[in-house]
Design a protein around this motif. Sequence first.
Motif, PDB file in Angstrom:
ATOM      1  N   TYR A  32       0.851  -1.187   0.000  1.00  0.00           N
ATOM      2  CA  TYR A  32       0.000   0.000   0.000  1.00  0.00           C
ATOM      3  C   TYR A  32       0.883   1.233   0.000  1.00  0.00           C
ATOM      4  CZ  TYR A  32      -3.787   2.959   1.908  1.00  0.00           C
ATOM      5  OH  TYR A  32      -4.742   3.908   2.120  1.00  0.00           O
ATOM      6  N   ILE A  34       0.892   5.679  -0.203  1.00  0.00           N
ATOM      7  CA  ILE A  34       0.079   6.873   0.027  1.00  0.00           C
ATOM      8  C   ILE A  34       0.917   8.107  -0.289  1.00  0.00           C
ATOM      9  CG2 ILE A  34      -1.369   8.126   1.686  1.00  0.00           C
ATOM     10  CD1 ILE A  34      -1.341   5.642   3.467  1.00  0.00           C
ATOM     11  N   ASP A  49      -4.117   7.363  -2.566  1.00  0.00           N
ATOM     12  CA  ASP A  49      -3.428   6.120  -2.243  1.00  0.00           C
ATOM     13  C   ASP A  49      -3.572   5.126  -3.391  1.00  0.00           C
ATOM     14  OD1 ASP A  49      -5.957   4.738   0.087  1.00  0.00           O
ATOM     15  OD2 ASP A  49      -6.119   5.508  -1.963  1.00  0.00           O
ATOM     16  N   ARG A  51      -3.005   0.657  -4.055  1.00  0.00           N
ATOM     17  CA  ARG A  51      -2.612  -0.650  -3.552  1.00  0.00           C
ATOM     18  C   ARG A  51      -1.718  -1.339  -4.566  1.00  0.00           C
ATOM     19  NH1 ARG A  51      -5.708  -1.718   1.064  1.00  0.00           N
ATOM     20  NH2 ARG A  51      -7.288  -0.101   1.308  1.00  0.00           N
ATOM     21  N   LYS A  93       3.510   0.881   3.028  1.00  0.00           N
ATOM     22  CA  LYS A  93       3.104   0.034   4.146  1.00  0.00           C
ATOM     23  C   LYS A  93       2.996  -1.410   3.687  1.00  0.00           C
ATOM     24  CE  LYS A  93      -0.087   0.282   8.028  1.00  0.00           C
ATOM     25  NZ  LYS A  93      -0.079  -1.124   8.412  1.00  0.00           N
ATOM     26  N   PHE A  95       1.052  -4.594   4.912  1.00  0.00           N
ATOM     27  CA  PHE A  95      -0.118  -4.830   5.756  1.00  0.00           C
ATOM     28  C   PHE A  95       0.170  -5.753   6.936  1.00  0.00           C
ATOM     29  CE2 PHE A  95      -2.670  -2.103   3.652  1.00  0.00           C
ATOM     30  CZ  PHE A  95      -3.183  -2.479   2.429  1.00  0.00           C
ATOM     31  N   LEU A 100       4.077   2.630   8.965  1.00  0.00           N
ATOM     32  CA  LEU A 100       3.939   3.365   7.710  1.00  0.00           C
ATOM     33  C   LEU A 100       5.252   4.103   7.532  1.00  0.00           C
ATOM     34  CD1 LEU A 100       1.976   4.257   5.424  1.00  0.00           C
ATOM     35  CD2 LEU A 100       1.297   6.147   6.904  1.00  0.00           C
TER      36      LEU A 100
END
Lengths: 112, 112
Positions: A32, A34, A49, A51, A93, A95, A100
């Motif tokens: 991920y 952002i 953001d 994925r 990140k 998960f 972060l």
Amino acid sequence: GESVGLHLPTLSVQEGDNSIINCAYSNSASDYFIWYKQESGKGPQFIIDIRSNMDKRQGQRVTVLLNKTVKHLSLQIAATQPGDSAVYFCAEKDFGNEKLTFGTGTRLTIIP
Amino acid sequence: IAGITQAPTSQILAAGRRMTLRCTQDMRHNAMYWYRQDLGLGLRLIHYSNTAGTTGKGEVPDGYSVSRANTDDFPLTLASAVPSQTSVYFCASSVNRAQPQHFGDGTRLSIL
């Protein structure tokens, strides 16, 4: 180790032109990503953001591109305005991790 | 307006004193975070909480403690402040660990 960095620490762009801010990351397990904008005296503001199962995502005047092959992320801002002047951070990140990881930031200055 | 409120906005503190930074969110987010932002080092995670009643250590937890008695509040305590804790502290929250974090406007803390 893990790292998220930016190719350019500063960027000056003429008002009305498009801006491209780049970011390199080294953790291939990142799920991920952002982009944040931070104005002076303010907290980071969420922009957009993406994925890891996507290559591109568009918002209002902004587009994020993700190239997993070369571990590269970019933020494109269309028709820049004076209010776009700020420091922009990418963050990544995994998960499976609480952390972060932020890059050190790029300062974008819009020239009137 | 929904968001994150941090208090105080700034503070000058003598070394050795105890200090609690307050953070309240009204978005009913499950997860909350504390970061410090230092020039050249970006944002670093101090502590986090995935849900009320639980907390965890981030990247730089030493010298700090947190509690999460309810969903809305996530105070950060410096038990005995030292000059190296001079920084800007940001609180953030997210729906969960897979959603973007939203930040408050920070507390600027100077330890003398």
